[in-house]
Design an enzyme around this catalytic site. Structure first.
Site, short mmCIF file in Angstrom:
data_model
loop_
_atom_site.label_atom_id
_atom_site.label_comp_id
_atom_site.label_asym_id
_atom_site.label_seq_id
_atom_site.Cartn_x
_atom_site.Cartn_y
_atom_site.Cartn_z
N ASP A 15 0.07 -4.61 -6.88
CA ASP A 15 0.15 -3.62 -5.68
C ASP A 15 0.24 -2.11 -6.12
OD1 ASP A 15 0.40 -6.11 -4.42
OD2 ASP A 15 2.60 -6.12 -4.39
N GLU A 178 -3.34 -6.22 5.30
CA GLU A 178 -2.17 -5.60 4.88
C GLU A 178 -2.70 -4.65 3.88
OE1 GLU A 178 -0.50 -9.11 2.83
OE2 GLU A 178 -2.20 -9.23 1.39
#
Length: 519
Positions: A15, A178
């Site tokens: 991420d 997302e």
């Protein structure tokens, strides 16, 4: 589109979020149940990165006492605005809302968190519109429970929401839209998201609109980056963030995995950070360009040793800070204490190389417990070489199953240090010390009824005559595909009961073809 094959940051560093301050790039990653949280890196070229610390480096910023495996800190966003660095994320195991910290200098100190009470969700992004209003954009759910991208204006200093949340986009149809990131580029506001879930269907898609509130039209050549269905060494690519270089060109960082072994393939190092160029077509849409990678030839062998001083920046603890359970003692010895509860105390570092050797030496005379050296994805998926109750044993834990791979009594071990060191002057030869070792090696090969895993984990002890194997395990059982979750392998010290006197720890790793590094 040619995907990179080599990560710019290896091991469990998923991420990624990146920003530029002058000519220097800074990058953060998710940290989940480990503290310190949110590792922070620095680079001058996007290819080579140096870890300079952690954003959440003290208990007043980060509570993990309720964080189980893959709980805690989810995806952060790092931005530079108005002369200050801003980092926003969620602590999934602490409280609802987003936590926001700031720093004037990336090396810290970073502020205590400001909590923004947004509706539940993950992957918050920060952006400022032309009027200076701060916007938080995140992945949440709509009124019927579908995952969508939402946004709300906030006061980032007071942590107050300044309006009603609005829905921006639901993606192109892939599951779990997302990881939103919002950018003003020219006359458009671009929204970059991930779709497909953070596994084989992962992808990066883009939309743009005339304002940060939209309306957003999708890019006609979505997805702009994906590995799904491709025969490439890197899979699961997604969760991207863009950055503009000082010369006006653009690049993108994103996560991916290096799956190995036979079908269906397993990845063990976790989701890693990769990078590529961004090129813009004549209609103003981004495309993934050439890979941005470290040089060919593999990284040099890494050697890390635990000394009597401060812990290396790479070291973290599960469910709390290392200082909670690992403290210095006289003569350079460190004491590791069992925390209690359902999980084992664990303090260590990421496995960042395909082949590695880790060693830990214990002073059994000064220890009053059970524990030792562990390679794990979490406490339910681990290989442990532990000493206690007069025995040294290699234990595999796979879910509810726990199997002893091999064991021997302490009396069978030669007393003293391994060949690499002599006993200290004047030390009584009766003081029992044991050196434990874990290796990851290339799989030994398939049998007619067996598909090879990604590697093999070898557990044993080291004595005057060298390494003595106690057992080994197919590495697929310590992979994300088996364990689930969002992290990767860690290697370090563990204590299940009482306390241990640890005299040394070393880690050696390489991605070269020569196999496991020599001990």
């Amino acid at each position: 589109m040619r995907l990179p094959e080599r990560p710019v940051i290896s091991g469990f560093h998923p991420d990624p979020s990146v920003c530029r301050v002058g000519s220097i790039y800074y990058l953060v990653c998710s940290s989940f149940e480990y503290a310190p949280g949110v590792p922070l890196f620095r680079s001058e070229d996007l290819r080579t990165w140096q870890k300079i610390g952690h954003v959440l480096d003290r208990p007043s910023q980060l509570a993990l006492d309720r964080a189980g495996p893959s709980g805690g800190i989810f995806a952060p966003t790092l931005r530079y605005h108005d002369g200050r660095l801003w980092m926003i994320t969620t602590n999934f195991s602490d409280r609802d809302g987003m936590l926001l910290v700031t720093a004037d200098d990336p090396s810290g100190p970073w502020s205590d968190p400001v909590w923004i009470d947004t509706p539940s969700g993950v992957d918050p992004d920060l952006a400022w519109d032309e009027d200076g209003t701060c916007l938080v954009t995140w992945s949440g759910v709509d009124d019927v429970g579908r995952t969508v991208i939402r946004q709300v204006p906030v006061d980032p200093v007071a942590g107050k929401v300044l309006g009603e949340p609005r829905q921006l986009w639901s993606g192109t149809g892939g599951k779990y839209p997302e990881a939103p990131h919002l950018y003003q580029i020219g006359d458009h506001w671009y929204l970059v998201v991930a779709e497909g879930g953070t596994d084989r269907g992962h992808a990066v898609t883009v939309a743009r609109g005339p304002s940060p509130a939209g309306p957003f039209e999708p890019c006609p050549h979505n997805p702009v980056l994906t590995a799904r269905g491709l025969d490439t060494p890197v899979q699961n690519t997604g969760h991207a963030d863009l950055v503009r270089r000082s010369d006006g060109s653009w690049a993108m960082v994103f996560l991916g995995v290096r799956a190995r072994g036979g079908t269906p393939h397993w990845h063990v190092l976790g989701r890693e950070t990769f990078a590529c160029e961004i090129v813009w077509d004549d209609d103003g849409w981004p495309r993934a360009g050439e890979p941005v990678e470290p040089p060919y030839g593999g990284r040099p062998e890494e050697h890390e040793e635990l000394t009597a001083g401060d812990l290396p920046l790479s070291w973290v603890a599960a469910g709390g800070f290392p200082a909670d359970v690992l403290g210095p003692d006289e003569g350079g010895v460190r004491r590791l204490t069992a925390r209690g509860g359902s999980g084992r105390t664990f303090v260590g570092r990421r496995q960042e190389h395909f082949t590695m050797t880790a060693r830990a030496s214990l002073d059994l005379a000064a220890s009053h417990g059970v524990g030792g050296l562990e390679l794990r994805v979490d406490h339910r998926h681990a290989v442990t070489v532990e000493a206690g109750d007069g025995t040294v044993r290699a234990v595999a834990t796979i879910g509810e199953a726990r199997a002893v791979l091999g064991a021997l009594s302490v009396s069978e071990l030669a007393v003293g240090e391994p060949p690499s060191g002599e006993p200290a002057a004047g030390e009584p030869p009766s003081v029992p010390r044991v050196t434990l070792e874990l290796r990851t090696v290339e799989p030994s090969g398939p049998s007619p009824a067996h598909i090879p895993g990604p590697d093999e984990i070898v557990a044993g002890v080291v004595g005057p005559e060298g390494f003595r194997e106690l057992g080994r395990l197919d590495g697929r059982y310590l992979s994300t595909e088996v364990a689930g979750g969002f992290t990767g392998r860690m290697v370090g010290l563990t204590c299940a009961r009482g306390e241990l006197a640890v005299t040394s720890f070393t880690y050696r790793g390489t991605d070269g073809p020569e196999g496991a590094p020599a001990g």
